[in-house]
Design an enzyme around this catalytic site. Structure first.
Site, PDB file in Angstrom:
ATOM      1  N   ASP A  32       0.840  -1.251  -0.067  1.00  0.00           N
ATOM      2  CA  ASP A  32      -0.015   0.036  -0.015  1.00  0.00           C
ATOM      3  C   ASP A  32       1.063   1.362  -0.019  1.00  0.00           C
ATOM      4  N   ASP A  57       4.284   1.492  -4.178  1.00  0.00           N
ATOM      5  CA  ASP A  57       3.304   1.826  -5.228  1.00  0.00           C
ATOM      6  C   ASP A  57       3.336   0.719  -6.194  1.00  0.00           C
ATOM      7  N   ALA A  79      -6.568   1.452  -5.224  1.00  0.00           N
ATOM      8  CA  ALA A  79      -7.153   2.297  -6.393  1.00  0.00           C
ATOM      9  C   ALA A  79      -7.143   3.566  -5.731  1.00  0.00           C
ATOM     10  N   SER A  81     -10.244   5.870  -5.381  1.00  0.00           N
ATOM     11  CA  SER A  81     -11.636   5.460  -5.404  1.00  0.00           C
ATOM     12  C   SER A  81     -12.590   6.412  -5.073  1.00  0.00           C
ATOM     13  N   THR A 120     -16.011  -2.476  -9.490  1.00  0.00           N
ATOM     14  CA  THR A 120     -16.808  -1.869  -8.935  1.00  0.00           C
ATOM     15  C   THR A 120     -18.344  -2.111  -9.935  1.00  0.00           C
ATOM     16  N   ASP A 121     -19.519  -1.929  -9.489  1.00  0.00           N
ATOM     17  CA  ASP A 121     -20.647  -1.814 -10.279  1.00  0.00           C
ATOM     18  C   ASP A 121     -20.937  -0.628 -11.266  1.00  0.00           C
ATOM     19  N   GLU A 122     -19.898   0.541 -10.784  1.00  0.00           N
ATOM     20  CA  GLU A 122     -20.143   1.772 -11.566  1.00  0.00           C
ATOM     21  C   GLU A 122     -19.612   1.552 -13.049  1.00  0.00           C
ATOM     22  N   TYR A 147     -13.270   8.311 -12.493  1.00  0.00           N
ATOM     23  CA  TYR A 147     -13.003   7.144 -11.648  1.00  0.00           C
ATOM     24  C   TYR A 147     -13.605   5.935 -12.417  1.00  0.00           C
ATOM     25  N   THR A 150     -11.692   4.706 -15.256  1.00  0.00           N
ATOM     26  CA  THR A 150     -10.455   3.910 -14.951  1.00  0.00           C
ATOM     27  C   THR A 150     -10.551   2.762 -14.550  1.00  0.00           C
ATOM     28  N   LYS A 151     -11.726   2.439 -13.735  1.00  0.00           N
ATOM     29  CA  LYS A 151     -11.781   1.047 -13.157  1.00  0.00           C
ATOM     30  C   LYS A 151     -12.212   0.317 -14.468  1.00  0.00           C
ATOM     31  N   LYS A 186     -16.349   9.693   2.034  1.00  0.00           N
ATOM     32  CA  LYS A 186     -17.435   9.144   1.570  1.00  0.00           C
ATOM     33  C   LYS A 186     -18.516   9.230   2.197  1.00  0.00           C
ATOM     34  N   GLN A 191     -21.571  11.791   6.772  1.00  0.00           N
ATOM     35  CA  GLN A 191     -22.665  12.344   7.429  1.00  0.00           C
ATOM     36  C   GLN A 191     -22.664  11.765   8.706  1.00  0.00           C
ATOM     37  N   TYR A 204     -26.412  15.639  -1.880  1.00  0.00           N
ATOM     38  CA  TYR A 204     -25.954  16.199  -3.112  1.00  0.00           C
ATOM     39  C   TYR A 204     -27.571  16.320  -3.923  1.00  0.00           C
TER      40      TYR A 204
HETATM   41  P1  NAD Z   1      -9.858   3.552  -0.240  1.00  0.00           P
HETATM   42  O1  NAD Z   1      -9.571   4.709  -0.992  1.00  0.00           O
HETATM   43  O2  NAD Z   1     -10.427   3.452   0.889  1.00  0.00           O
HETATM   44  O3  NAD Z   1      -8.643   2.539  -0.252  1.00  0.00           O
HETATM   45  C1  NAD Z   1      -7.583   2.552  -1.293  1.00  0.00           C
HETATM   46  C2  NAD Z   1      -6.312   2.133  -0.810  1.00  0.00           C
HETATM   47  O4  NAD Z   1      -5.367   1.896  -1.932  1.00  0.00           O
HETATM   48  C3  NAD Z   1      -5.477   2.929   0.169  1.00  0.00           C
HETATM   49  O5  NAD Z   1      -4.961   2.305   1.063  1.00  0.00           O
HETATM   50  C4  NAD Z   1      -4.425   3.598  -0.642  1.00  0.00           C
HETATM   51  O6  NAD Z   1      -3.334   4.163  -0.269  1.00  0.00           O
HETATM   52  C5  NAD Z   1      -4.109   2.499  -1.606  1.00  0.00           C
HETATM   53  N1  NAD Z   1      -3.625   2.956  -2.986  1.00  0.00           N
HETATM   54  C6  NAD Z   1      -3.750   3.900  -3.728  1.00  0.00           C
HETATM   55  N2  NAD Z   1      -2.772   4.357  -4.817  1.00  0.00           N
HETATM   56  C7  NAD Z   1      -2.019   3.001  -4.635  1.00  0.00           C
HETATM   57  C8  NAD Z   1      -1.095   2.857  -5.341  1.00  0.00           C
HETATM   58  N3  NAD Z   1      -0.623   3.520  -6.700  1.00  0.00           N
HETATM   59  N4  NAD Z   1      -0.216   1.801  -4.872  1.00  0.00           N
HETATM   60  C9  NAD Z   1      -0.388   1.077  -3.637  1.00  0.00           C
HETATM   61  N5  NAD Z   1      -1.387   1.604  -3.068  1.00  0.00           N
HETATM   62  C10 NAD Z   1      -2.247   2.714  -3.389  1.00  0.00           C
HETATM   63  O7  NAD Z   1     -10.820   2.602  -1.394  1.00  0.00           O
HETATM   64  P2  NAD Z   1     -11.890   1.388  -1.230  1.00  0.00           P
HETATM   65  O8  NAD Z   1     -13.228   1.896  -1.083  1.00  0.00           O
HETATM   66  O9  NAD Z   1     -11.250   0.407   0.018  1.00  0.00           O
HETATM   67  O10 NAD Z   1     -11.832   0.720  -2.511  1.00  0.00           O
HETATM   68  C11 NAD Z   1     -10.880  -0.514  -2.579  1.00  0.00           C
HETATM   69  C12 NAD Z   1     -11.252  -1.222  -4.123  1.00  0.00           C
HETATM   70  O11 NAD Z   1     -12.595  -1.630  -3.939  1.00  0.00           O
HETATM   71  C13 NAD Z   1     -11.131  -0.350  -5.190  1.00  0.00           C
HETATM   72  O12 NAD Z   1     -10.495  -1.072  -6.364  1.00  0.00           O
HETATM   73  C14 NAD Z   1     -12.400   0.293  -5.649  1.00  0.00           C
HETATM   74  O13 NAD Z   1     -12.669   0.393  -6.836  1.00  0.00           O
HETATM   75  C15 NAD Z   1     -13.425  -1.017  -5.064  1.00  0.00           C
HETATM   76  N6  NAD Z   1     -14.700  -0.717  -4.647  1.00  0.00           N
HETATM   77  C16 NAD Z   1     -14.966   0.169  -3.801  1.00  0.00           C
HETATM   78  C17 NAD Z   1     -16.435   0.086  -3.467  1.00  0.00           C
HETATM   79  C18 NAD Z   1     -16.657   1.108  -2.263  1.00  0.00           C
HETATM   80  O14 NAD Z   1     -17.929   1.208  -2.015  1.00  0.00           O
HETATM   81  N7  NAD Z   1     -16.013   1.770  -1.629  1.00  0.00           N
HETATM   82  C19 NAD Z   1     -17.110  -0.423  -4.220  1.00  0.00           C
HETATM   83  C20 NAD Z   1     -16.845  -1.558  -4.905  1.00  0.00           C
HETATM   84  C21 NAD Z   1     -15.436  -1.623  -5.485  1.00  0.00           C
HETATM   85  O1  TDX Z   2     -21.675  14.218   1.003  1.00  0.00           O
HETATM   86  C1  TDX Z   2     -22.193  13.740   0.187  1.00  0.00           C
HETATM   87  N1  TDX Z   2     -23.406  13.758  -0.169  1.00  0.00           N
HETATM   88  C2  TDX Z   2     -24.074  12.976  -1.062  1.00  0.00           C
HETATM   89  O2  TDX Z   2     -25.399  13.167  -1.415  1.00  0.00           O
HETATM   90  C3  TDX Z   2     -21.518  12.677  -0.476  1.00  0.00           C
HETATM   91  C4  TDX Z   2     -19.741  12.370  -0.065  1.00  0.00           C
HETATM   92  C5  TDX Z   2     -21.921  11.936  -1.417  1.00  0.00           C
HETATM   93  N2  TDX Z   2     -23.295  11.987  -1.487  1.00  0.00           N
HETATM   94  C6  TDX Z   2     -23.839  11.299  -2.517  1.00  0.00           C
HETATM   95  C7  TDX Z   2     -23.354  10.646  -3.885  1.00  0.00           C
HETATM   96  C8  TDX Z   2     -23.687   9.321  -4.313  1.00  0.00           C
HETATM   97  O3  TDX Z   2     -24.996   9.389  -4.821  1.00  0.00           O
HETATM   98  O4  TDX Z   2     -23.913   9.735  -2.069  1.00  0.00           O
HETATM   99  C9  TDX Z   2     -23.938   8.593  -2.648  1.00  0.00           C
HETATM  100  C10 TDX Z   2     -22.560   7.929  -2.410  1.00  0.00           C
HETATM  101  O5  TDX Z   2     -21.581   8.692  -2.683  1.00  0.00           O
HETATM  102  P1  TDX Z   2     -19.753   8.114  -2.371  1.00  0.00           P
HETATM  103  O6  TDX Z   2     -19.778   7.522  -1.023  1.00  0.00           O
HETATM  104  O7  TDX Z   2     -18.947   9.355  -2.843  1.00  0.00           O
HETATM  105  O8  TDX Z   2     -19.983   6.704  -3.398  1.00  0.00           O
HETATM  106  P2  TDX Z   2     -20.208   6.607  -4.839  1.00  0.00           P
HETATM  107  O9  TDX Z   2     -19.996   7.818  -5.596  1.00  0.00           O
HETATM  108  O10 TDX Z   2     -21.619   5.952  -4.845  1.00  0.00           O
HETATM  109  O11 TDX Z   2     -19.063   5.584  -5.102  1.00  0.00           O
HETATM  110  C11 TDX Z   2     -19.023   4.519  -4.211  1.00  0.00           C
HETATM  111  O12 TDX Z   2     -19.595   3.058  -4.408  1.00  0.00           O
HETATM  112  C12 TDX Z   2     -18.729   2.586  -5.794  1.00  0.00           C
HETATM  113  C13 TDX Z   2     -17.459   4.465  -4.075  1.00  0.00           C
HETATM  114  O13 TDX Z   2     -16.652   5.635  -3.464  1.00  0.00           O
HETATM  115  C14 TDX Z   2     -16.569   3.476  -5.023  1.00  0.00           C
HETATM  116  O14 TDX Z   2     -15.202   3.732  -4.707  1.00  0.00           O
HETATM  117  C15 TDX Z   2     -17.286   2.346  -5.662  1.00  0.00           C
HETATM  118  O15 TDX Z   2     -16.620   2.057  -6.616  1.00  0.00           O
END
Ligand code: NAD
Ligand code: TDX
Length: 331
Positions: A32, A57, A79, A81, A120-122, A147, A150-151, A186, A191, A204
């Protein structure tokens, strides 16, 4: 097995490392970079005999090669994210999500190492609010943001490396995760920590956008199942039938914390904001026998709220800078 987990100090990666240490005998090496989103404290308390942490990295090819050579399998979470950050500065998303994944694929190709790619589902774009359809493994790719594009690009690299070079890879595309160790940028942690600090939640736009929530521990169990039983070359969608509008989630956070349900603000909408995500995870459930454990969203959310209340020291250092960034964007 020796597992190399990239991004293991992030939200979902650290939840996976905790899950693996608790439920298996595997040894874990975390690679990481510790960007703003990585936190070494998310791995605190895990046994040194089972866990090695390497700060580095995933774009660093010699380092990646050395670590992949010592691993039986790679689980790739690292990633950039956050959608909002990708609108502000897409460059690190292209570097880490595309070049980083390419660097890992070249290493697993050289060493013949099993690879699981977290996505991700996105990548499928969004759905209308009244559309009865949900995303499946055959939904065409249609990403909206820097985002998600690139995924999507990284997923396609994995598919091509399977077909062209015989890399032993699987892919999972999961819906929105919640749970402990999620960065306060996030939606849900932002919130919760706003209310804990006496600030109003920020929605939003209209707040009608729908996300399909899954607890991070259910995501981890699904990934372990795919690693153990998934068919090489296959994609599995991960979701827990957790569709909720953002407005519903904010209201639930407020009432769980003893506040009036309408004590939130509407703020500037996200440009290009995806309307709705929804996952059909039948393939994973019927083929591999996985099922989520956190079926009660209100209970999972209440436990997550308790975690943030009890772990002020984990999130407080990031809160001011995160809110300053949002304020500058009118959010
Ligand atoms: P996060 O941002 O919390 O964590 C990402 C981690 O990757 C961090 O620890 C960061 O330091 C590390 N990182 C970033 N760039 C790097 C690099 N170049 N080399 C090494 N480490 C690096 O993200 P997350 O929410 O835990 O998401 C993790 C994975 O899951 C991602 O691939 C994301 O696309 C996927 N994902 C996330 C969600 C979600 O709801 N958060 C949903 C579906 C999929
Ligand atoms: O302050 C906020 N108010 C608000 O209404 C923020 C931060 C977000 N939002 C909305 C935007 C989205 O509709 O809430 C929803 C969730 O937002 P995020 O937490 O930014 O998530 P989202 O954009 O849905 O993406 C997340 O899910 C898929 C993760 O961040 C991604 O990494 C994952 O791939």
């Amino acid at each position: 097995m020796n597992l190399l987990v990239t991004g293991g100090a992030g939200f979902i990666g650290s939840n996976f490392v905790h899950h693996v240490i608790e439920h298996t005998d595997h040894r874990v090496t975390v690679l990481d970079k510790l960007t703003y989103a990585g936190n070494r404290a998310s791995l605190a308390g895990l046994p040194d005999a089972r866990l090695t942490f390497v700060q580095g990295d995933i774009c660093d090819a010699p380092l990646v090669d050395e670590l992949v050579a010592a691993a039986d399998a790679v689980v790739h979470y690292a990633a950039e994210s956050h959608n909002d950050n990708s609108l502000d500065d897409p460059r690190p998303f292209v570097d880490t999500n595309i070049i980083g994944t390419f660097t890992l694929l070249e290493a697993v190709r050289r060493h013949g190492t099993r690879f699981h790619h977290i996505s991700t589902d996105e990548v499928y774009g969004d759905l209308e609010l009244d559309d009865p359809a949900r995303f499946t493994e055959s939904t065409p790719y249609n990403p909206s943001s820097p985002y998600s594009s690139t995924k999507a690009g990284s997923d396609l690299l994995v598919r091509a490396w399977v077909r062209s070079f015989g890399v032993a890879a699987t892919i999972s595309n999961c819906s929105n995760n919640y749970g402990p160790y999620q960065h306060v940028e996030k939606f849900i942690p932002r919130q919760i920590t706003n209310v804990l600090r006496g600030e109003r939640p920020k929605l939003y736009g209209s707040g009608e956008n729908v996300r399909d929530w899954i607890h991070a521990d259910d995501h981890s169990a699904a990934v372990l199942t795919i690693l153990e039983k998934g068919r090489i070359g296959e994609t599995y969608l991960i979701g827990a039938d957790g569709e909720k509008s953002n407005k519903e989630v904010v209201e639930l956070i407020l009432t769980t914390l003893g506040q009036p349900a309408d004590a939130y603000d509407h703020v500037t909408d996200r440009p290009g904001h995806d309307l709705r995500y929804a996952i059909d995870s039948s393939k994973l459930r019927t083929e591999l026998g996985w099922a989520p454990r956190y079926s009660d969203f209100a209970a999972g959310l209440a436990a997550t709220i308790d975690w943030y209340r009890d772990h002020d020291a984990w999130w407080a250092p990031q809160k001011d800078a995160t809110e300053a960034r949002y304020r500058a964007q009118g959010q």
